[in-house]
Design an enzyme around this catalytic site. Structure first.
Site, PDB file in Angstrom:
ATOM      1  CE  LYS A  22      -2.419   2.666   3.481  1.00 20.10           C
ATOM      2  NZ  LYS A  22      -1.513   3.397   3.799  1.00 20.10           N
ATOM      3  CG  ASN A  23       2.368   2.620   3.615  1.00 19.17           C
ATOM      4  OD1 ASN A  23       1.316   3.118   3.457  1.00 19.17           O
ATOM      5  ND2 ASN A  23       2.933   2.514   4.639  1.00 19.17           N
ATOM      6  NE  ARG A  93      -0.304  11.874   6.588  1.00 19.06           N
ATOM      7  CZ  ARG A  93      -0.304  13.273   6.802  1.00 19.06           C
ATOM      8  NH1 ARG A  93      -1.370  13.872   7.131  1.00 19.06           N
ATOM      9  NH2 ARG A  93       1.010  13.793   7.545  1.00 19.06           N
ATOM     10  CB  CYS A 117      -4.973   6.615  10.148  1.00 16.48           C
ATOM     11  SG  CYS A 117      -5.367   5.072   9.306  1.00 16.48           S
ATOM     12  NE  ARG A 122      -0.421  10.631   9.598  1.00 11.55           N
ATOM     13  CZ  ARG A 122      -0.842   9.543   9.273  1.00 11.55           C
ATOM     14  NH1 ARG A 122      -1.924   9.047   9.042  1.00 11.55           N
ATOM     15  NH2 ARG A 122       0.069   8.744   8.385  1.00 11.55           N
ATOM     16  N   PRO A 123       1.988  16.567  10.734  1.00  9.75           N
ATOM     17  CG  PRO A 123       4.043  17.343  11.817  1.00  9.75           C
ATOM     18  CD  PRO A 123       2.929  16.462  11.868  1.00  9.75           C
ATOM     19  CB  ILE A 124       2.683  18.175   5.281  1.00  9.38           C
ATOM     20  CG1 ILE A 124       2.034  19.474   5.279  1.00  9.38           C
ATOM     21  CG2 ILE A 124       1.884  16.992   5.300  1.00  9.38           C
ATOM     22  CD1 ILE A 124       1.388  19.477   3.743  1.00  9.38           C
ATOM     23  CG  ASP A 125       7.099  20.274   9.574  1.00 11.43           C
ATOM     24  OD1 ASP A 125       6.310  19.414   9.827  1.00 11.43           O
ATOM     25  OD2 ASP A 125       8.371  20.401  10.097  1.00 11.43           O
ATOM     26  CD  GLN A 126      11.184  18.596   8.450  1.00 14.66           C
ATOM     27  OE1 GLN A 126      12.216  18.476   7.899  1.00 14.66           O
ATOM     28  NE2 GLN A 126      10.808  19.350   9.202  1.00 14.66           N
ATOM     29  CG  ASP A 333       2.327   2.047   9.544  1.00 14.12           C
ATOM     30  OD1 ASP A 333       1.974   2.449  10.559  1.00 14.12           O
ATOM     31  OD2 ASP A 333       2.398   1.884   8.412  1.00 14.12           O
ATOM     32  CB  ILE A 355       6.232   6.979  14.582  1.00 15.49           C
ATOM     33  CG1 ILE A 355       7.472   5.905  14.514  1.00 15.49           C
ATOM     34  CG2 ILE A 355       6.020   7.508  13.247  1.00 15.49           C
ATOM     35  CD1 ILE A 355       8.943   6.500  14.281  1.00 15.49           C
ATOM     36  NE  ARG A 425      -7.320   4.551   4.353  1.00 11.17           N
ATOM     37  CZ  ARG A 425      -6.553   4.754   5.301  1.00 11.17           C
ATOM     38  NH1 ARG A 425      -6.906   4.708   6.515  1.00 11.17           N
ATOM     39  NH2 ARG A 425      -5.087   5.012   5.070  1.00 11.17           N
TER      40      ARG A 425
HETATM   41  C1  UD1 Z   1       4.188   6.762   6.551  1.00  9.21           C
HETATM   42  C2  UD1 Z   1       3.133   5.608   6.260  1.00  9.21           C
HETATM   43  C3  UD1 Z   1       2.317   5.410   7.649  1.00  9.21           C
HETATM   44  C4  UD1 Z   1       3.564   5.090   8.750  1.00  9.21           C
HETATM   45  C5  UD1 Z   1       4.552   6.287   8.675  1.00  9.21           C
HETATM   46  C6  UD1 Z   1       5.805   5.996   9.591  1.00  9.21           C
HETATM   47  C7  UD1 Z   1       2.284   6.175   4.071  1.00  9.21           C
HETATM   48  C8  UD1 Z   1       1.392   6.495   3.236  1.00  9.21           C
HETATM   49  N1  UD1 Z   1       2.247   6.303   5.597  1.00  9.21           N
HETATM   50  O1  UD1 Z   1       3.191   7.994   6.777  1.00  9.21           O
HETATM   51  O2  UD1 Z   1       1.627   4.372   7.354  1.00  9.21           O
HETATM   52  O3  UD1 Z   1       2.674   5.068   9.881  1.00  9.21           O
HETATM   53  O4  UD1 Z   1       5.111   6.465   7.386  1.00  9.21           O
HETATM   54  O5  UD1 Z   1       6.290   4.836   9.069  1.00  9.21           O
HETATM   55  O6  UD1 Z   1       3.438   5.825   3.548  1.00  9.21           O
HETATM   56  N2  UD1 Z   1       6.764  14.507  10.522  1.00  9.21           N
HETATM   57  C9  UD1 Z   1       6.969  15.662  10.706  1.00  9.21           C
HETATM   58  N3  UD1 Z   1       6.894  16.509   9.692  1.00  9.21           N
HETATM   59  C10 UD1 Z   1       6.514  16.162   8.475  1.00  9.21           C
HETATM   60  C11 UD1 Z   1       6.385  14.792   8.458  1.00  9.21           C
HETATM   61  C12 UD1 Z   1       6.520  14.197   9.327  1.00  9.21           C
HETATM   62  O7  UD1 Z   1       7.204  16.114  11.956  1.00  9.21           O
HETATM   63  O8  UD1 Z   1       6.691  17.137   7.631  1.00  9.21           O
HETATM   64  C13 UD1 Z   1       6.816  13.416  11.855  1.00  9.21           C
HETATM   65  C14 UD1 Z   1       5.459  12.668  12.065  1.00  9.21           C
HETATM   66  O9  UD1 Z   1       4.778  13.562  12.677  1.00  9.21           O
HETATM   67  C15 UD1 Z   1       5.968  11.601  12.828  1.00  9.21           C
HETATM   68  C16 UD1 Z   1       7.108  11.003  12.039  1.00  9.21           C
HETATM   69  O10 UD1 Z   1       7.781  12.434  11.226  1.00  9.21           O
HETATM   70  O11 UD1 Z   1       6.218  11.771  14.012  1.00  9.21           O
HETATM   71  C17 UD1 Z   1       7.097  10.219  10.628  1.00  9.21           C
HETATM   72  O12 UD1 Z   1       6.343  10.613   9.676  1.00  9.21           O
HETATM   73  P1  UD1 Z   1       6.113   9.984   8.349  1.00  9.21           P
HETATM   74  O13 UD1 Z   1       7.255   9.163   8.178  1.00  9.21           O
HETATM   75  O14 UD1 Z   1       6.199  11.280   7.498  1.00  9.21           O
HETATM   76  O15 UD1 Z   1       4.809   9.587   8.305  1.00  9.21           O
HETATM   77  P2  UD1 Z   1       3.919   9.278   6.914  1.00  9.21           P
HETATM   78  O16 UD1 Z   1       4.890   9.538   5.497  1.00  9.21           O
HETATM   79  O17 UD1 Z   1       2.982  10.208   7.206  1.00  9.21           O
END
Ligand code: UD1
Length: 444
Positions: A22-23, A93, A117, A122-126, A333, A355, A425
């Protein structure tokens, strides 16, 4: 209301096959926007997140043809839009991968904040850091909720040009690493991404793009290098061949892990096919600590490799401590599924979740089945009980739902799981697959 009904107590035995990840597929499908030729993707899991991705591609103007179950031909030649329909973006997501892919393709992209989920913030700043470092300007489109509070509703990205550069991520993020790759693959010059996540799906995305002509090295390590390219047409196409390239999605590490834990929890004997054993080593180690036998089995010609999980009937599991970490550590996961098994272990198991902050909503549901669990600031303490009993529970999110299935399979009596949309999903044909190894599960 759709639900799964499980009659517990059946020992799972036999052979089960893992689908594509899936991912991974949720990034590969948006990545087709970067291609200059059509391609065929197979081993695509039949899950609702894929349906949404394909709907988004169609809405953007792509031609999507289903060749057979799990195989799609995708041509993005006629894509002429840069905005993801908000109602589709909010359903999952991974819709954020359309931001990176559209930016890389058209230098413009707009998408509503992603759904998926609810695991806490679940920020996207990075992701935005990566886009901006490559030269994009970010506009956060804000709205106000019914409570008067302002929130970011959508993100718009615009760039005159994307230029290769050094991107140093502050957080190890799967999504940000994938999005940085998508945005950089056609940028001018060389991009170096540091502090990358290393999950198998990141390697899969790089392999797919390289297969289509990209120059990405280092995927699977903390440092990825990308030499930007103008065209992605597959090497054969560059050499004049008209044959379309077919790429097979990597096997799903988490689906395989879920089957491994289900096999152990029911004291079963199951061979899980289509896995990459190397991806499963941390999960296998934890199961062995619990008292399960886990072995890699190869047939004589070495073509079929599977993992066999075996537990003697009536065996009591040992308690185990788990701390979730980015790959190659124990995956977040798999944490709820493993917790479901540990409710039946002898003694105390400690879980630390590093995480996601809200990954313990399943605890309340397991308690209703007789589990003894206390939550802490960042984890849970599980005091094993001899047996769980079936009752009505809900799937709070995708992996929590998988934990409920495992608990239901191992429990005495009938378990009804509601809100199964979360499970569907991410798990392809889950009822049929589990029935194939002896589970008494029906979808009603
Ligand atoms: C992906 C997986 C999800 C899995 C997660 C961790 C997909 C579609 N989803 O989610 O199933 O649980 O990896 O293995 O592949 N973070 C920030 N800023 C950002 C992005 C992330 O602070 O811009 C933090 C998050 O809050 C979290 C950590 O980084 O604590 C890891 O998140 P991330 O690896 O980005 O998870 P996803 O890609 O959303």
């Amino acid at each position: 209301m759709d639900k799964f009904v499980i009659e517990g107590g059946c020992r799972l035995t036999g052979d089960i096959y893992v689908s594509g990840a899936k991912n991974s597929v949720v990034a590969l499908l948006p990545a087709t926007l970067l291609l200059d030729v059509p391609c065929i993707i197979d081993n695509v899991p039949d899950i609702s997140d894929v349906t949404i991705c394909l709907d988004i591609l169609r809405a953007l103007g792509a031609d999507v043809e289903r060749l057979q179950e799990g195989t799609y031909r995708i041509s993005t030649a006629h894509v002429n839009k840069t905005e993801v329909p908000p109602e589709l973006a909010r359903k999952m997501r991974a819709s954020y991968y359309f931001l990176g892919a559209l930016l890389g393709r058209s230098h413009h992209a707009c998408a509503a904040m992603p759904g998926g989920c609810d695991l806490g913030a679940r920020p996207i700043d990075q992701h935005l850091l990566a886009f901006e470092t490559l030269g994009a300007e970010t506009t956060l489109i804000r709205d106000r909720g019914s409570d008067g509070r302002e929130f970011v509703d959508a993100v718009r990205l615009d760039a005159d040009a994307l230029t290769g550069t050094n991107i140093s991520l502050n957080v190890v993020s799967v999504g940000a690493t994938m999005n940085a790759i998508l945005a950089a693959v056609k940028a001018k010059g060389v991009t170096v991404i540091e502090n990358c996540a290393r999950e198998p799906h990141i390697v899969d995305l790089a392999n797919f793009l390289n297969y289509m002509g990209a120059h990405i090295t280092g995927a699977g390590t903390h440092k990825i290098m990308i030499a930007g390219t103008d065209t992605l047409c597959g090497n054969d196409a560059l050499e004049g061949s008209v044959e379309e390239r077919t790429y097979s999605v990597v096997p799903d590490q988490i689906e395989a892990g879920t089957f491994m834990v289900a096999a152990a929890a029911t004291r079963g004997d199951v061979r899980i096919h289509g896995v990459i054993p190397y991806h499963m080593r941390d999960i296998a180690e934890r199961l062995i600590e619990c008292g399960a036998s886990v072995e890699v089995v190869e047939n004589e010609d070495g073509e079929d490799v599977c993992i066999r999980v075996y537990v003697e009937e009536n065996r009591r599991f040992h308690s185990v401590n788990i701390k979730t970490e980015p790959y190659p550590g124990f995956p977040t996961d798999m944490q709820p599924q493993m917790a479901a098994l540990l409710t039946l272990a002898e003694g105390q198991s400690n879980i630390i979740e590093q995480i996601w902050e809200s990954r313990f909503r399943y605890v309340e549901e397991l308690r209703r089945m007789g589990a003894h669990i206390n939550t802490t600031m960042d984890g849970a303490i599980i005091f094993g009980v001899p047996a769980l009993h079936g009752c009505s529970v809900k799937a709070c999110d995708l992996r929590a739902g998988a934990a409920m299935m495992i608990a239901g399979l191992a429990a005495e009596g009938t378990t009804e799981i509601t809100e199964i949309g979360h499970i569907e999903r991410g798990y392809s044909h889950i009822v049929e697959k589990l029935r194939g190894i002896g589970a008494n599960i029906t979808r009603v």
